[in-house]
Design a protein around this motif. Structure first.
Motif, PDB file in Angstrom:
ATOM      1  N   LEU A 116       0.837  -1.213   0.000  1.00 49.12           N
ATOM      2  CA  LEU A 116       0.000   0.000   0.000  1.00 49.12           C
ATOM      3  C   LEU A 116       0.858   1.243   0.000  1.00 49.12           C
ATOM      4  O   LEU A 116       0.529   2.256  -0.668  1.00 49.12           O
ATOM      5  CB  LEU A 116      -0.932  -0.004   1.220  1.00 49.12           C
ATOM      6  N   VAL A 117       1.881   1.210   0.846  1.00 45.33           N
ATOM      7  CA  VAL A 117       2.770   2.384   0.910  1.00 45.33           C
ATOM      8  C   VAL A 117       3.364   2.648  -0.469  1.00 45.33           C
ATOM      9  O   VAL A 117       3.434   3.774  -0.940  1.00 45.33           O
ATOM     10  CB  VAL A 117       3.869   2.165   1.934  1.00 45.33           C
ATOM     11  N   ALA A 118       3.762   1.544  -1.066  1.00 42.37           N
ATOM     12  CA  ALA A 118       4.361   1.732  -2.425  1.00 42.37           C
ATOM     13  C   ALA A 118       3.330   2.264  -3.397  1.00 42.37           C
ATOM     14  O   ALA A 118       3.606   3.144  -4.218  1.00 42.37           O
ATOM     15  CB  ALA A 118       4.907   0.394  -2.951  1.00 42.37           C
ATOM     16  N   THR A 119       2.098   1.753  -3.287  1.00 45.18           N
ATOM     17  CA  THR A 119       1.021   2.222  -4.166  1.00 45.18           C
ATOM     18  C   THR A 119       0.736   3.670  -3.889  1.00 45.18           C
ATOM     19  O   THR A 119       0.539   4.489  -4.812  1.00 45.18           O
ATOM     20  CB  THR A 119      -0.245   1.390  -3.963  1.00 45.18           C
ATOM     21  N   LEU A 120       0.678   4.069  -2.597  1.00 44.16           N
ATOM     22  CA  LEU A 120       0.429   5.447  -2.221  1.00 44.16           C
ATOM     23  C   LEU A 120       1.524   6.342  -2.770  1.00 44.16           C
ATOM     24  O   LEU A 120       1.262   7.432  -3.276  1.00 44.16           O
ATOM     25  CB  LEU A 120       0.354   5.565  -0.677  1.00 44.16           C
ATOM     26  N   ARG A 121       2.733   5.838  -2.645  1.00 46.19           N
ATOM     27  CA  ARG A 121       3.843   6.663  -3.153  1.00 46.19           C
ATOM     28  C   ARG A 121       3.693   6.898  -4.649  1.00 46.19           C
ATOM     29  O   ARG A 121       3.900   7.991  -5.148  1.00 46.19           O
ATOM     30  CB  ARG A 121       5.193   5.961  -2.858  1.00 46.19           C
ATOM     31  N   ASN A 122       3.322   5.828  -5.310  1.00 48.56           N
ATOM     32  CA  ASN A 122       3.144   5.977  -6.769  1.00 48.56           C
ATOM     33  C   ASN A 122       2.010   6.938  -7.111  1.00 48.56           C
ATOM     34  O   ASN A 122       2.087   7.747  -8.041  1.00 48.56           O
ATOM     35  CB  ASN A 122       2.883   4.610  -7.419  1.00 48.56           C
ATOM     36  N   LEU A 123       0.926   6.824  -6.334  1.00 52.83           N
ATOM     37  CA  LEU A 123      -0.226   7.688  -6.570  1.00 52.83           C
ATOM     38  C   LEU A 123       0.170   9.139  -6.302  1.00 52.83           C
ATOM     39  O   LEU A 123      -0.230  10.053  -7.046  1.00 52.83           O
ATOM     40  CB  LEU A 123      -1.417   7.264  -5.693  1.00 52.83           C
ATOM     41  N   LEU A 124       0.908   9.368  -5.224  1.00 55.35           N
ATOM     42  CA  LEU A 124       1.324  10.744  -4.915  1.00 55.35           C
ATOM     43  C   LEU A 124       2.207  11.300  -6.049  1.00 55.35           C
ATOM     44  O   LEU A 124       2.091  12.465  -6.436  1.00 55.35           O
ATOM     45  CB  LEU A 124       2.066  10.780  -3.582  1.00 55.35           C
ATOM     46  N   THR A 125       3.064  10.417  -6.529  1.00 51.11           N
ATOM     47  CA  THR A 125       3.933  10.858  -7.649  1.00 51.11           C
ATOM     48  C   THR A 125       3.097  11.193  -8.890  1.00 51.11           C
ATOM     49  O   THR A 125       3.315  12.177  -9.586  1.00 51.11           O
ATOM     50  CB  THR A 125       4.937   9.762  -7.987  1.00 51.11           C
ATOM     51  N   GLU A 126       2.078  10.324  -9.099  1.00 53.21           N
ATOM     52  CA  GLU A 126       1.201  10.562 -10.259  1.00 53.21           C
ATOM     53  C   GLU A 126       0.409  11.839 -10.062  1.00 53.21           C
ATOM     54  O   GLU A 126       0.214  12.616 -11.011  1.00 53.21           O
ATOM     55  CB  GLU A 126       0.270   9.360 -10.445  1.00 53.21           C
ATOM     56  N   ILE A 127      -0.090  12.051  -8.790  1.00 52.02           N
ATOM     57  CA  ILE A 127      -0.852  13.281  -8.522  1.00 52.02           C
ATOM     58  C   ILE A 127       0.044  14.497  -8.739  1.00 52.02           C
ATOM     59  O   ILE A 127      -0.378  15.500  -9.323  1.00 52.02           O
ATOM     60  CB  ILE A 127      -1.390  13.255  -7.071  1.00 52.02           C
TER      61      ILE A 127
END
Length: 483
Positions: free
Chosen positions: A1-12
């Motif tokens: 999840l953390v990795a997914t969140l990080r990716n999402l934040l990067t995408e945002i």
């Protein structure tokens, strides 16, 4: 999840950057977007176009039509290549013809210049009604005279010029030759040029050897002088003609008027005789009686018949070429034509003793040879002659002019009565007379009331000695009128 969140934040974070970039782009585009842009209308147009596109159907003959169009295009391409090739070929021909035209034009210009130059050289030789200064005029003249040009022998032009200047006759003379004309008119230089060298070559043409323009100028000037002289001569001739007609009127009227005086003298001189004499004038040699009548009428203002007669005779004299170079023959002919004394015939008429009052006959050879009396013949021939001294003495300015006539062998072959009648006639004419008569002839003659002496003339008895001896003259007798 953390990795997914990080990716999402990067995408945002990336999307935010993209959004910021888009806002900037929108801000830039706002200045270029049409303020009246209607998104709904555009959406409707898009929708309609999509519907139209959906309605489109694929043509099954499209490949064939495309193939035909390709074939047609290929054919057009070939035709275009052929046209371009023909254009190139014809451009080559045009270039060649253009060079030829330029060359020929230059040659034509040279020829035209040469022709104009030759026309200028020939201008003095052209007829008066022909004016050729341009090539077109020359072509038109050549076209209208082509038959004459074909039949002309230009190779003989030198001889033609020579004959035109001087055409000798069988005796080597030509009175109308140009060289003779110029010599006679006082232009020896031109005459010499004509005689020495008749023709020369100039400007490619065979022309006369002398300056034709100068010669023409000399002729024109001379012609003007001759015309002036002719005009002056014509004026003088007109005056002379008028004076001559007036002189004819005076002469003819005097001739015919004096006939009345002659007849009056004859009537008075022969009034004691039974015969009658008269004289008359009648027109002869084709003279119209009307011309004589006009001359005798002093009241006339116009005399057409007389004027026509004088003009006709003057023209006849002027046009007689046979006497043009013979002065003696000319003046003889002029006298025959113009002497008014030759226009009328003088006749003596006689009425015999036994003839009627108006029965007159002409005294001529026929009358002399007729069977009339000797007295009639003698008086018919002698009495008219007495008119001459009578008229001469009447015109004398001296009051004491002697009316004296002399007769040689007066009474020869006349009977006494005839001799006496003659003497009375002479007295009636108003003459004194001296008469010589052979020995034994009639002596007693009635004269003019003065003492009349008869003399006898006898030869000298001394003859044959070679010397001159005076005749012996002795008075015979004297008689008077009352004797």
């Amino acid at each position: 999840l953390v990795a997914t969140l990080r990716n999402l934040l990067t995408e945002i974070a990336g999307n935010e950057r993209t959004q910021a970039s888009l806002r900037d782009r929108i801000a830039e585009l706002k200045g270029t977007i049409d303020p009246d842009f209607d998104a709904v209308k555009l959406a409707n147009t898009i929708a309609k176009l999509k519907a139209d596109r959906a309605a489109l159907k694929i043509d099954p003959e499209l490949p064939q039509r495309l193939a035909a169009a390709i074939a047609k295009q290929k054919k057009f391409t070939q035709q275009l290549q052929a046209v371009e090739s023909e254009i190139n070929r014809r451009q080559g021909i045009i270039q060649t013809l253009t060079v030829t035209i330029e060359t020929d034009s230059a040659q034509l210009h040279l020829l035209a210049t040469d022709i104009v130059s030759k026309l200028k050289t020939l201008s003095p030789y052209l007829p008066d009604d022909v004016h050729l200064a341009k090539v077109d005029e020359l072509l038109a003249f050549a076209h209208s005279n082509r038959s004459r040009i074909r039949s002309s022998n230009f190779s003989d032009i030198t001889n033609q010029i020579s004959r035109l200047i001087h055409r000798s006759d069988g005796h080597g003379e030509d009175l109308n030759a140009l060289d003779v004309l110029f010599a006679d008119r006082g232009f020896p230089a031109e005459a010499s040029a004509m005689r020495q060298q008749r023709s020369v070559s100039e400007n490619g043409l065979t022309i006369v050897a002398f300056d034709i323009n100068e010669a023409l100028k000399l002729l024109y000037d001379d012609h003007a002088a001759v015309e002036k002289a002719l005009a002056e001569e014509k004026s003088g001739n007109d005056m002379a003609y008028t004076t001559f007609v007036q002189a004819d009127v005076a002469a003819i009227s005097a001739q015919y008027q004096v006939i009345e005086t002659y007849n009056q003298i004859l009537a008075e001189g022969a009034g004691h005789q039974h015969i009658k004499l008269k004289v008359e004038l009648t027109p002869i040699n084709g003279i119209a009686p009307e011309a004589i009548q006009e001359a005798c009428d002093a009241q006339l203002q116009q005399r057409p018949h007389l004027e026509a007669l004088v003009k006709q005779r003057l023209d006849q004299l002027a046009n007689n070429t046979e006497i043009s170079n013979d002065d003696e023959a000319f003046f003889t002919t002029a006298e025959e034509l113009l002497d008014t004394r030759e226009w009328s015939d003088f006749k003596v008429l006689i009425r015999r003793r036994q003839s009627a009052d108006d029965d007159f006959e002409v005294v001529d050879d026929k009358f002399v040879q007729s069977g009339g009396s000797g007295a009639e013949k003698a008086q018919a021939m002698v009495l008219p002659l007495l008119i001459v001294p009578k008229m001469v003495l009447q015109r004398s300015n001296r009051a004491d002019a002697p009316h004296l006539v002399m007769f040689d062998d007066f009474a020869d072959k006349l009977d006494p009565e005839t001799a006496k009648s003659f003497a009375k006639t002479i007295v009636n004419f108003g003459f004194s007379f001296i008469a010589t008569m052979p020995s034994g002839a009639q002596n007693k003659l009635l004269a003019d009331g003065v003492d009349n002496i008869v003399w006898d003339v006898m030869g000298s008895p001394q003859q044959g000695d070679g010397k001159f001896h005076l005749n012996r003259v002795q008075q015979n007798f004297i008689w008077k009128k009352d004797d």
